[in-house]
Enzyme design. Structure first.
Site, PDB file in Angstrom:
ATOM      1  N   LYS A 179       0.850  -1.308  -0.073  1.00 48.09           N
ATOM      2  CA  LYS A 179      -0.187  -0.049  -0.040  1.00 48.09           C
ATOM      3  C   LYS A 179       0.998   1.137  -0.066  1.00 48.09           C
ATOM      4  CE  LYS A 179      -1.854   2.867   2.768  1.00 48.09           C
ATOM      5  NZ  LYS A 179      -2.070   4.091   1.878  1.00 48.09           N
ATOM      6  N   GLU A 254       9.232   0.909  10.953  1.00 41.65           N
ATOM      7  CA  GLU A 254      10.337   1.863  10.906  1.00 41.65           C
ATOM      8  C   GLU A 254       9.561   3.316  11.026  1.00 41.65           C
ATOM      9  OE1 GLU A 254      13.113   1.174  10.269  1.00 41.65           O
ATOM     10  OE2 GLU A 254      13.264  -0.644   9.432  1.00 41.65           O
ATOM     11  N   CYS A 288      13.012  10.183   7.415  1.00 40.76           N
ATOM     12  CA  CYS A 288      12.858  10.144   9.052  1.00 40.76           C
ATOM     13  C   CYS A 288      14.143  10.213   9.961  1.00 40.76           C
ATOM     14  CB  CYS A 288      12.342   8.384   8.927  1.00 40.76           C
ATOM     15  SG  CYS A 288      13.319   7.548   7.917  1.00 40.76           S
ATOM     16  N   GLU A 386       8.836  15.752  15.671  1.00 41.85           N
ATOM     17  CA  GLU A 386       9.417  15.375  14.501  1.00 41.85           C
ATOM     18  C   GLU A 386       8.604  16.446  13.543  1.00 41.85           C
ATOM     19  OE1 GLU A 386       8.354  11.977  12.215  1.00 41.85           O
ATOM     20  OE2 GLU A 386      10.422  11.743  11.557  1.00 41.85           O
TER      21      GLU A 386
HETATM   22  P1  NAD Z   1       1.930   7.914   8.253  1.00 43.64           P
HETATM   23  O1  NAD Z   1       2.212   7.449   9.173  1.00 43.64           O
HETATM   24  O2  NAD Z   1       0.898   9.001   8.101  1.00 43.64           O
HETATM   25  O3  NAD Z   1       1.565   7.193   6.723  1.00 43.64           O
HETATM   26  C1  NAD Z   1       2.365   6.113   6.610  1.00 43.64           C
HETATM   27  C2  NAD Z   1       1.619   5.186   5.684  1.00 43.64           C
HETATM   28  O4  NAD Z   1       0.626   4.486   6.935  1.00 43.64           O
HETATM   29  C3  NAD Z   1       0.823   5.692   4.599  1.00 43.64           C
HETATM   30  O5  NAD Z   1       0.713   4.629   3.457  1.00 43.64           O
HETATM   31  C4  NAD Z   1      -0.684   5.828   5.240  1.00 43.64           C
HETATM   32  O6  NAD Z   1      -1.778   5.865   4.418  1.00 43.64           O
HETATM   33  C5  NAD Z   1      -0.632   4.842   6.206  1.00 43.64           C
HETATM   34  N1  NAD Z   1      -1.660   4.630   7.120  1.00 43.64           N
HETATM   35  C6  NAD Z   1      -2.152   5.873   7.606  1.00 43.64           C
HETATM   36  N2  NAD Z   1      -2.803   5.445   8.933  1.00 43.64           N
HETATM   37  C7  NAD Z   1      -3.127   4.286   8.860  1.00 43.64           C
HETATM   38  C8  NAD Z   1      -3.492   3.251   9.718  1.00 43.64           C
HETATM   39  N3  NAD Z   1      -4.651   3.721  10.649  1.00 43.64           N
HETATM   40  N4  NAD Z   1      -3.735   2.064   9.355  1.00 43.64           N
HETATM   41  C9  NAD Z   1      -2.763   1.410   8.644  1.00 43.64           C
HETATM   42  N5  NAD Z   1      -2.171   2.391   7.720  1.00 43.64           N
HETATM   43  C10 NAD Z   1      -2.035   3.833   7.886  1.00 43.64           C
HETATM   44  O7  NAD Z   1       3.205   8.713   7.686  1.00 43.64           O
HETATM   45  P2  NAD Z   1       3.530   9.712   6.517  1.00 43.64           P
HETATM   46  O8  NAD Z   1       3.006  11.060   6.810  1.00 43.64           O
HETATM   47  O9  NAD Z   1       3.259   9.186   5.161  1.00 43.64           O
HETATM   48  O10 NAD Z   1       5.174   9.773   6.428  1.00 43.64           O
HETATM   49  C11 NAD Z   1       5.916  10.544   7.472  1.00 43.64           C
HETATM   50  C12 NAD Z   1       6.172   9.741   8.524  1.00 43.64           C
HETATM   51  O11 NAD Z   1       6.978   8.584   8.237  1.00 43.64           O
HETATM   52  C13 NAD Z   1       7.360  10.660   9.480  1.00 43.64           C
HETATM   53  O12 NAD Z   1       6.874  10.795  10.495  1.00 43.64           O
HETATM   54  C14 NAD Z   1       8.581   9.804   9.227  1.00 43.64           C
HETATM   55  O13 NAD Z   1       9.386  10.171  10.146  1.00 43.64           O
HETATM   56  C15 NAD Z   1       8.160   8.520   8.890  1.00 43.64           C
HETATM   57  N6  NAD Z   1       9.204   7.924   8.163  1.00 43.64           N
HETATM   58  C16 NAD Z   1      10.058   6.921   8.768  1.00 43.64           C
HETATM   59  C17 NAD Z   1      10.739   6.114   8.118  1.00 43.64           C
HETATM   60  C18 NAD Z   1      11.613   5.171   8.637  1.00 43.64           C
HETATM   61  O14 NAD Z   1      12.252   4.478   7.844  1.00 43.64           O
HETATM   62  N7  NAD Z   1      11.752   4.914   9.917  1.00 43.64           N
HETATM   63  C19 NAD Z   1      11.042   6.521   6.604  1.00 43.64           C
HETATM   64  C20 NAD Z   1      10.108   7.416   6.147  1.00 43.64           C
HETATM   65  C21 NAD Z   1       9.282   8.172   6.809  1.00 43.64           C
END
Ligand code: NAD
Ligand code: MN
Length: 498
Positions: A179, A254, A288, A386
């Site tokens: 997804k 992650e 991240c 963050e």
């Molecule tokens: P997000 O958590 O909003 O979304 C990440 C993914 O999860 C998306 O595909 C989203 O549609 C999905 N999602 C959202 N709510 C969900 C739910 N209730 N159940 C299942 N899936 C759900 O994050 P974002 O805004 O897309 O990305 C930014 C964040 O991601 C930042 O906080 C960043 O630190 C983190 N990030 C971490 C890494 C890592 O490797 N640790 C890498 C990139 C980004």
């Protein structure tokens, strides 16, 4: 405008409702393609396809070298499509073409290849010591795929994150439902097109585009899913872990970060200043492991800061399709609002040195100027939360141990860096930083052979490296009796008294 489809069971299909939405270029705010909005039903069909493919054992039971051959064909074809993919990724994610063509796509493809090679080398048989109590037996560990693996990914590195989820899962014999983030679905669907062309069996890879609250939650709760791997925010990670617990799925996460960069007084300033900027402002800070807290010693503070501000003026915001541009926008209007909101908080908590606003010369796009605050307290909001935008907090220190203590005073533990000419000292500091990756005199360089992941609330498990590959396997102990004689099996007599 291209109209994309979902990829389910080897076929490209519309969402069951026929609903579509545009995906936009964050640098122009213009729509670039139409994508389907999948429902819970669509997601269930994708999961069922993956389940059927897995249970048929054609993929999971295939020799790993055969799987590798098919996956390497995908890698080779992606390599041929590199330029086209870089253009699509830049437009969909608001990344500069400079970054997607030099880094995201070529390195993503190299990671794909390296992960396949790691998978081929992963042990599927591990002998255990001979056991002669209570009788002689031969024991070994057999390593198998987990089953249906869901990959849920964010919008910052859509192509690379897709690779990190699908490559290790597939090479180890799992079937996948991926997804992508709602804002950046295109390159994952391009991978699906290439996979279909290269003869990947139906059901092994499925790509479902839709909202986290619908598609994501179904993936985390459906009993036919065995594992969920999420890259996303810590908030989402907690939710995913809670949802997945109902059916006790394997989970790797992650999540977010607030990583420290520790500058030592003996650092080579040409490396340290540019390194601190690269660590913070790469991809507009939407990484991240970004080094968003920079600890600078009082003894070199003025020199360091003067150079830091001067070098910041060499960051060029603008047209992301132009190779001269080095920094693009943030992903969306809501992310822009969030980042500017944090900058407002920062103005009250600390001293703004540069940036802090949208660039005057860009009328369209979700751009924010590189922003630097000084006199930041490590306990302030901008140093603890963050922001996921181009915002750096500089914290002055006099005692190195204090700097390390502040560096560790965070709920996160993903990355970080130490800049020093004294390598043994830098290694000693690196060991004291409680995060999953520490760079010495560098930043952001991720290596497919090295594990990546978080301490504390930055995550569970690891991606990449042999450790990341093993996260897509489970182990079975097989015990083979070699006593071969009922009379030697006295323990049967515990229940049989004759
Ligand atoms: P997000 O958590 O909003 O979304 C990440 C993914 O999860 C998306 O595909 C989203 O549609 C999905 N999602 C959202 N709510 C969900 C739910 N209730 N159940 C299942 N899936 C759900 O994050 P974002 O805004 O897309 O990305 C930014 C964040 O991601 C930042 O906080 C960043 O630190 C983190 N990030 C971490 C890494 C890592 O490797 N640790 C890498 C990139 C980004
Ligand atoms: Mn987009």
């Amino acid at each position: 405008m291209e109209k994309y489809k979902l990829y389910i069971d080897g076929k490209f299909v519309d969402a069951e409702t026929g609903e579509t939405r545009p995906t936009i270029n964050p640098a122009t705010e213009e729509p670039i393609a139409m994508v389907p909005v999948a429902t819970k039903g669509d997601t269930q069909r994708a999961i069922a396809a993956a389940r059927k493919a897995f249970d048929a054992r054609t993929w999971s039971g295939m020799d790993v070298r055969e799987r590798a051959k098919i996956l390497m064909k995908i890698v080779d074809r992606l390599r041929e499509r590199q330029e086209e993919l870089a253009q699509i990724e830049a437009a969909d994610a608001g990344a500069t073409i400079r970054k997607t063509s030099m880094m995201d796509i070529p390195i993503g493809i190299e990671h794909f290849k390296a992960l396949i090679e790691l998978g081929e080398r992963a042990p599927t048989y591990e002998p255990l010591p001979w056991i002669d109590m209570p009788a002689v037996s031969w024991n070994f560990v057999h390593r198998e795929p987990i089953g249906v693996c869901a990959g849920i990914i964010p919008w910052n590195f859509p192509f690379m994150m897709a690779v990190w989820k699908i490559a290790p899962a597939m090479i180890m014999g799992n079937c996948v439902v991926l997804k992508p983030a709602t804002d950046t679905p295109l390159t994952a669907l391009e991978i699906a097109k290439t996979a279909a062309e290269c003869g990947l069996p139906p059901g092994v890879l499925n790509v479902v585009i839709g909202y986290g609250s619908v598609v994501g939650e179904e993936l985390c709760t459906n009993p036919m899913v065995d594992k969920v791997a999420l890259t996303g925010s810590t908030e989402t990670g907690k939710r995913v872990m809670r949802l997945a617990s109902d059916t006790v799925k394997k989970v790797t996460l992650e999540l977010g970060g607030k990583s420290p960069t520790i500058i030592c007084d003996d650092a080579d300033l040409s490396v340290a200043v540019d390194g601190a900027l690269f660590g913070t402002f790469f991809h507009s800070g939407q990484v991240c492991e970004s080094g968003t807290r920079c600890f600078v010693p009082a003894s070199i503070y003025d020199t360091f800061m003067e150079r830091l501000l001067e070098r910041t003026t060499h960051i060029k915001l603008g047209d992301t399709a132009d190779y001269e541009t080095t920094m693009g926008p943030v992903i969306s209007a809501s992310q822009l609002k969030r980042v500017l909101g944090y900058i407002d908080i920062g103005r009250k908590e600390a001293k703004l040195l540069c940036g802090g606003k949208r660039p005057a010369h860009l009328k369209k796009g979700f751009f924010v100027e590189p922003t630097i605050f000084e006199q930041v307290s490590n306990s302030s909001t901008i140093a603890q939360e963050e922001i996921f935008g181009p915002v750096l907090s500089v914290i002055k220190y006099t005692d190195l141990n204090d700097a390390i203590k502040m560096a560790n005073d965070s709920m996160y533990g993903l990355g970080g860096a130490v800049f020093s000419r004294d390598i043994p000292k830098a290694i000693d500091i690196a060991k004291k930083i409680r995060t999953g990756t520490v760079w010495i005199n560098d930043y952001h360089l991720l290596n497919a052979l090295a594990p990546f992941g978080g301490y504390k609330q930055s995550g569970v498990g690891r991606e990449l490296g042999p450790q990341g590959i093993l996260e897509y396997t489970q182990i079975k102990h097989i015990h083979v009796d070699l006593a071969l004689d009922r009379s030697k099996k006295f323990w049967y007599d515990y229940i049989l008294n004759d």
